[in-house]
Motif scaffolding. Structure first.
Motif: not given
Length: 932
Positions: A122-127, A366-372
Motif C-alpha cells: 500500500a505504501r508503494i501503490l497509495y503513496p 530510499t528504495a521504497l521512497t523512489k518506488m512511491q
C-alpha cells in the motif's frame, strides 16, 4: 494471476510471542485465480487471561475463548491451507512470527514460502494515503469493514484490498513497472515476485498508454492539463441577506443560514473597497472560510486584482483548496483561477530524481521512497511533496531531489515538465492565491518574487502571524543538523562527499590555481571543524545546565544565553564559537575554489559528476547559513536578539539547540507588510482579549485598522456547555508539584469514571502531564480506559487524535500544540479538562526578554503580556469542545485562580457566556451523572 494467496489476520494477547503472548483468534481468506475461494475463522483458547486493553480493542473476552479449540487442534488445517501459497498479511512480520511459533509448538512444519506485506504494498501503490492502517485503507477504497480488530473481518478486508492493489499494479505503465521491479529486490517482503510477473505480462503484450499518461525520458508522468481556465465572470456583491442566501445556497445541498457569516462577508468587502486593514474575530461555527473567500473572490473578479489568502497550517491550505474553492465555483458558476503556492523545496526536481534512479540503491527507505515517487508521478498534477506520505528516511531522500537552483546538473531538458515553474505560472494568472505565513514572509523579506504582485490579503489563523514572523526572523543552531552535514562531507578516509569531490577534481585534469588548498589541508579543516562542533555544543550544554533556573525535575531544560565575561563557561563558549566560525569560513572558501574550477569544465562532466557537484553546492550553502547564524548568536551580540539554549539532560550534547530571535517583531511586520499593502484582513477564532483587540494590534504592529469586529459563535453555549471549577483542589501555588499532581489525578479518575472517557486533558507542562499519566497508570483504577499521551504514546498529533477517536473509553493527554488545531467534533469528545491557566513560564527566555523590555519602558509585564497571551491560549483550549451545533460537553478548570483572582474575570469575559458551577468532587460527579 494463477497464484494462490492466503490472507491471514490474528488477534493476540499482546505484541510478542517471545514473551509468551498467544493467539486468541485467527481469520484466513484464500484467493485463487483472482477470486476469493475459501474462508476459515476460529477463536483460539490461549490458556491465559486476555488483558483488559485487548478485550476493549477486539471485543474478545475470556468467556468467549474458554471452550474454543487450542491452536494445536486447528494447526493441521492451517498448514494444509498454506501449502504452495503466498502468505499475505497487513504488517506481515507480526502475523508470521506468531503463526510460526504456534505451528512449531504444535509440532507442525513452519511456513517458509513467499510472504507479502499489504502495508508495504500500500505504501508503494497509495503513496498519497493519509494512513496505511487497514481501517483507513478500507475507507479509502469504500470497503465495508464492520468489525475492525476481529480477525475474520480484518482478513476479509485485507483480501479485498489485495485484489484491488493487484489490479492497480497491473495497470501501471511499462516504464514504471520496469523501475519498480529493479528497486523491489531490496524490500522486506517478496513483492519483487509480483512486480516481475506484472512486468513479464506487460512485455508480452502491446501497451496502450492511458490518455492522461505520457512517458518522458523513460519516466511515466500524468499529462499536464492546459492551464487555460480563465472565466472572468463579473459577479456583483450580494448586498442583502436574501441575495447572500441565494448565492451560498448554490454551493450547499443542506444550507444553513448564518447571520455572522453574512456580517463577516460585508466587513471583508468593505475593507477591500475602502482600502484599509480589518480585524475580525469569528467564533466557532460562523463559517469563517467562506466568510472571507466569497467577498475576496468577488472583489478580485470585479477589479481584476489578485487576493492572497495566507494560513498558518498546511492542513488549512489544503482544506481551502479542496473543500471551499469548489463551493465558490458552484456559486459563481465558473471556474475560478486559484493557485496554491509553496516554497520551491516543496516541489520535486525531475532532473535530480531522474539522476537518482541511475544510482544503485541499497538503502531500504530510499528504495521504497523512489518506488512511491514513481507511482505518484503517474498521479500528481502539482509535484508537491505535501501530497506524499513518506517515512522519516524518505524525507532524507527528498532533500536530495527537491527543487533547487542547479549550478552543474543540466535541467533544461525538464523545463516543459518543471512543476515549480508551472506553479509560478499558474500563480501569475490567479484570482485567489493560497499560501502560508512563512512563505508569505519569505517572499516579502527576500523579495524573491515567488508570489505575484498583490495589494490585498487575508491572514487566516492571524493570531499565529507574530509567531511565524518571530520564527522567520529568528535563527537556530542544532547539534544534530551540523553533525549530519559534516558527516555528509566526511573525512577523505571515509570516502564520503569530500573524497568523491577530490576524485572528480583529480580525474578531470582541470587547471589548479596556486593558492588552491591541498587535499590534506581541507581534510584537516574538516577534522578540526568536527572537533570544534563537539566542543561548542558540549560547552553550550554545560552552560545550560549550570545556569538553568528551571525548577522542573524533568530532563528538558532551557536557559537564556547572555554575554557574561565573569562566567568561565561563557568565555570558553564565545572563544570556541569564534574558532567554529572561522573554520567554516575557511572550509566554505576551499569548497568554493573547487566548485569554481569545476565550473570551467562543467559541460564535459558526466551526469553523475554533475549531480555530485550539486550536492557540494548544497553543502556549501548550508555551511554559509550555519556560519551566519553562529555570528548572530555568539559574535554579534547586539540587543536586538534574545538568545537561549534548549537541551535534554539525558543526552546533553546531542540534544542541544541554540536559538536567537528578535524580542519584538511588530515593527518589522508593520514596515515590510502592513504599511505596504492597501488592505489586509486579519482573522481567527481568537484575536480579542477581554473584548478588546489592543493586544493583537500591538503584537502585529497594526496602528489604525479601519474596521474591528467580534462575531460571536452561533452555538448556544449556555445549553451545550457546563463549566465546572472544583473547589476542593489545593491552590497550585501553595503546594508542591507532586502534591498537586496527586490531587488532580484523583479528580481525573473520578471524572473519567463518571463521564465514561471521551476526555481531553490539557496541560501547560509536559513534566506534569507525564507525572499525572504515570500516576493514573500506576493506580490501575482506569484499566478499562485507553490512555493516549502526547510525547509518551508514539505518533504525531494527528495520529494520536485519530487513535483517540477509535476507542469508546479513551483519555487524551496533551500539551502546547493540543491547545489549538485539534478538531474532534461530536460524541468523540464530551469532556475537556484544563489543568491550569496557560501562562507562559516566566523563565521562558522569550517571555522573560519581552517582560524586561516592557518594564524598561515603564509598563506592566503581567497585564500587557502574560495575561493577554494566557487568555488567547485559554480561548483556544476552550474552543476544542464545541465544534458543531449538536455537540454537548463539560469543561473542568482545575485552576481555582479563575474564581479567586481579580484577573480570573478577564478569562471568563473572553469566552462565550456560560454559567460557572463550583463544588467538591462528590458534588461534581453527581452533577455529571445528572447532565450527561
Amino acid at each position: 494471476m494463477s497464484q494462490k494467496y492466503v490472507v491471514i489476520d490474528l488477534e493476540t494477547t499482546g505484541n510478542s510471542p517471545k514473551k509468551g503472548d498467544r493467539i486468541i483468534q485467527i481469520g484466513a481468506v484464500v484467493i485463487e485465480n483472482g477470486k476469493l475461494t475459501g474462508q476459515f475463522a476460529s477463536l483460539v483458547n490461549p490458556l491465559q487471561d486476555i488483558p483488559v486493553f485487548i478485550e476493549e480493542l477486539t471485543g474478545i473476552s475470556d468467556s468467549m475463548v474458554k471452550d474454543a479449540p487450542l491452536f494445536s487442534e486447528i494447526a493441521p488445517e492451517i498448514t494444509e491451507m498454506l501449502k504452495d501459497a503466498y502468505f499475505v498479511a497487513h504488517n506481515v512480520l507480526f502475523d508470521l512470527s506468531f503463526l510460526q511459533d504456534e505451528l512449531l509448538n504444535a509440532g507442525c512444519e513452519g511456513f517458509y514460502g513467499p510472504v507479502l506485506d499489504t502495508v508495504e504494498m500500500a505504501r508503494i501503490l497509495y503513496p498519497t494515503a493519509d494512513s496505511f492502517k487497514l481501517t483507513d485503507l478500507a475507507a479509502k477504497e469504500n470497503l465495508r469493514h464492520d468489525r475492525p480488530h476481529q480477525a475474520d473481518s480484518d482478513a476479509y478486508v485485507t483480501a479485498e484490498l489485495l485484489l484491488i492493489m493487484l489490479e492497480a499494479l497491473n495497470t501501471l505503465p511499462h516504464v514504471t513497472l520496469k523501475e519498480l521491479a529493479k528497486l523491489s529486490e531490496g524490500l522486506k517482503s517478496d513483492l519483487h515476485l509480483l512486480f516481475d510477473e506484472a512486468l513479464n505480462h506487460k512485455e508480452s503484450t502491446i501497451e496502450i498508454l492511458p490518455e492522461d499518461i505520457e512517458v518522458f525520458r523513460g519516466i511515466a508522468l500524468k499529462k499536464k492539463i492546459s492551464a487555460e481556465k480563465t472565466v472572468h465572470a463579473k459577479v456583483d456583491y450580494p448586498q442583502t441577506n436574501a441575495e447572500k442566501q441565494r448565492l451560498l445556497h448554490k454551493a450547499f445541498v443542506q444550507f444553513e443560514s448564518r447571520q455572522g457569516q453574512y456580517e463577516m462577508m460585508d466587513i471583508v468587502y468593505e475593507a477591500f473597497s475602502r482600502e484599509g486593514h480589518a480585524l475580525i474575530e469569528a467564533g466557532t461555527g460562523v463559517g469563517k472560510s467562506l466568510g472571507y473567500l466569497v467577498p475576496a473572490a468577488i472583489y478580485s473578479l470585479k477589479n481584476n486584482k489578485p487576493v492572497i489568502i495566507s494560513t498558518y497550517t498546511t492542513q488549512l491550505q489544503e482544506q481551502l483548496l479542496s473543500n471551499d474553492v469548489p463551493k465558490l465555483e458552484a456559486m459563481f458558476n465558473c471556474q475560478l483561477n486559484t493557485a496554491l503556492i509553496k516554497g520551491r523545496s516543496h516541489y520535486i526536481s525531475m532532473a535530480r530524481f531522474e539522476q537518482s534512479l541511475k544510482e544503485v540503491e541499497e538503502n531500504y527507505d530510499t528504495a521504497l521512497t523512489k518506488m512511491q515517487i514513481l507511482v505518484w508521478l503517474t498521479q500528481t498534477e502539482t509535484g508537491d511533496f505535501d501530497e506524499l506520505n513518506l517515512s522519516s528516511g524518505g524525507m532524507l531522500f527528498w532533500n536530495k531531489i527537491k527543487y533547487d537552483r542547479s549550478m552543474f546538473l543540466q535541467t533544461k531538458q525538464w523545463d516543459e515538465h518543471d512543476f515549480y515553474k508551472s506553479a509560478l505560472e499558474k500563480a501569475k494568472s490567479a484570482n485567489i492565491l493560497i499560501t502560508n505565513h512563512s512563505m508569505l514572509l519569505a517572499d516579502i523579506v527576500t523579495g524573491s518574487g515567488t508570489l505575484p504582485e498583490y495589494e490585498y490579503a487575508v491572514l487566516d489563523e492571524g493570531h499565529q502571524f507574530e509567531k511565524a514572523a518571530g520564527k522567520y526572523f529568528g535563527k537556530s543552531l542544532d547539534y544534530m543538523a551540523v553533525r549530519l552535514l559534516l558527516n555528509q562531507l566526511g573525512h577523505y578516509e571515509q570516502t564520503q562527499l569530500f573524497y568523491k569531490l577530490e576524485s572528480i577534481m583529480s580525474s578531470t585534469g582541470v587547471d589548479h590555481s596556486e593558492s588552491r588548498m591541498h587535499t590534506f589541508e581541507i581534510n584537516k579543516l574538516i577534522a578540526d571543524l568536527v572537533y570544534e562542533t563537539d566542543e561548542l555544543f558540549k560547552l553550550a550544554g554545560m552552560y545550560a545546565r549550570k545556569t538553568s533556573k528551571s525548577k522542573s525535575s524533568g530532563s528538558k531544560i532551557h536557559t537564556s544565553l547572555a554575554p557574561d565575561h565573569n562566567n568561565r563557561i561563557w568565555t570558553a563558549l564565545k572563544t570556541t564559537a569564534e574558532r567554529f566560525y572561522f573554520l567554516i569560513k575557511d572550509l566554505e572558501s576551499a569548497l568554493g575554489q573547487r566548485l569554481n574550477e569545476a565550473m570551467k569544465i562543467s559541460l564535459e562532466l558526466s551526469r553523475d559528476h554533475q549531480a555530485l557537484l550539486e550536492e557540494v553546492v548544497q553543502v556549501k550553502s548550508d555551511l554559509e547559513g550555519i556560519r551566519k547564524t553562529a555570528k548572530d548568536v555568539f559574535i554579534d551580540t547586539s540587543s536586538k536578539y534574545v538568545r537561549w539554549i534548549e537541551a535534554d539532560l539525558r543526552a546533553l550534547q546531542n540534544s542541544t539547540s541554540i536559538f536567537a530571535r528578535p524580542v519584538y517583531v511588530a515593527d518589522d511586520i508593520a514596515d515590510i507588510f502592513f504599511n505596504k499593502k492597501r488592505s489586509v484582513i486579519v482573522t481567527s477564532a481568537t484575536l480579542s482579549v477581554n473584548q478588546s483587540f489592543d493586544f493583537i494590534k500591538k503584537e502585529l504592529g497594526i496602528k489604525t485598522p479601519i474596521l474591528e469586529k467580534q462575531i460571536p459563535s452561533p452555538f448556544s453555549y449556555e445549553t451545550q456547555v457546563k463549566l465546572v471549577v472544583p473547589d476542593d483542589l489545593p491552590d497550585i501555588k501553595s503546594v508542591s508539584n507532586d502534591e498537586y499532581v496527586a490531587a488532580i489525578t484523583e479528580h481525573i479518575i473520578s471524572i473519567a469514571e463518571a463521564t465514561k472517557g471521551r476526555m481531553l486533558i490539557l496541560f501547560t507542562s509536559h513534566e506534569m502531564l507525564k507525572k499525572t499519566y504515570d500516576l493514573i497508570k500506576e493506580s490501575g483504577l482506569l484499566e478499562e480506559f485507553v490512555l493516549i499521551a502526547q510525547g509518551i504514546t508514539a505518533g504525531s498529533r494527528t495520529r494520536l487524535t485519530r487513535n483517540f477517536k477509535r476507542f469508546e473509553k479513551a483519555i487524551l493527554f496533551g500539551t502546547s500544540s493540543f491547545w489549538e488545531g485539534v478538531d474532534i467534533p461530536g460524541e468523540d469528545l464530551s469532556c475537556l479538562i484544563i489543568v491550569r491557566l496557560p501562562f507562559s513560564p516566566p523563565d521562558e527566555p522569550l517571555t522573560a526578554a519581552k517582560c524586561a523590555l516592557i518594564k524598561e519602558n515603564g509598563g506592566n509585564p503581567f497585564s500587557e503580556l502574560s495575561l493577554p497571551e494566557a487568555i488567547l491560549r485559554f480561548k483556544q483550549g476552550f474552543g476544542r469542545l464545541i465544534r458543531t451545533s449538536s455537540d454537548r460537553g463539560m469543561i473542568f478548570i482545575f485552576d481555582r485562580r479563575l474564581l479567586t483572582t481579580s484577573y480570573g474575570q478577564a478569562f471568563l469575559g473572553s469566552i462565550p457566556e456560560v454559567k460557572v458551577k463550583k463544588g467538591s468532587i462528590s458534588e461534581i460527579v453527581e452533577f455529571i451523572y445528572d447532565w450527561l
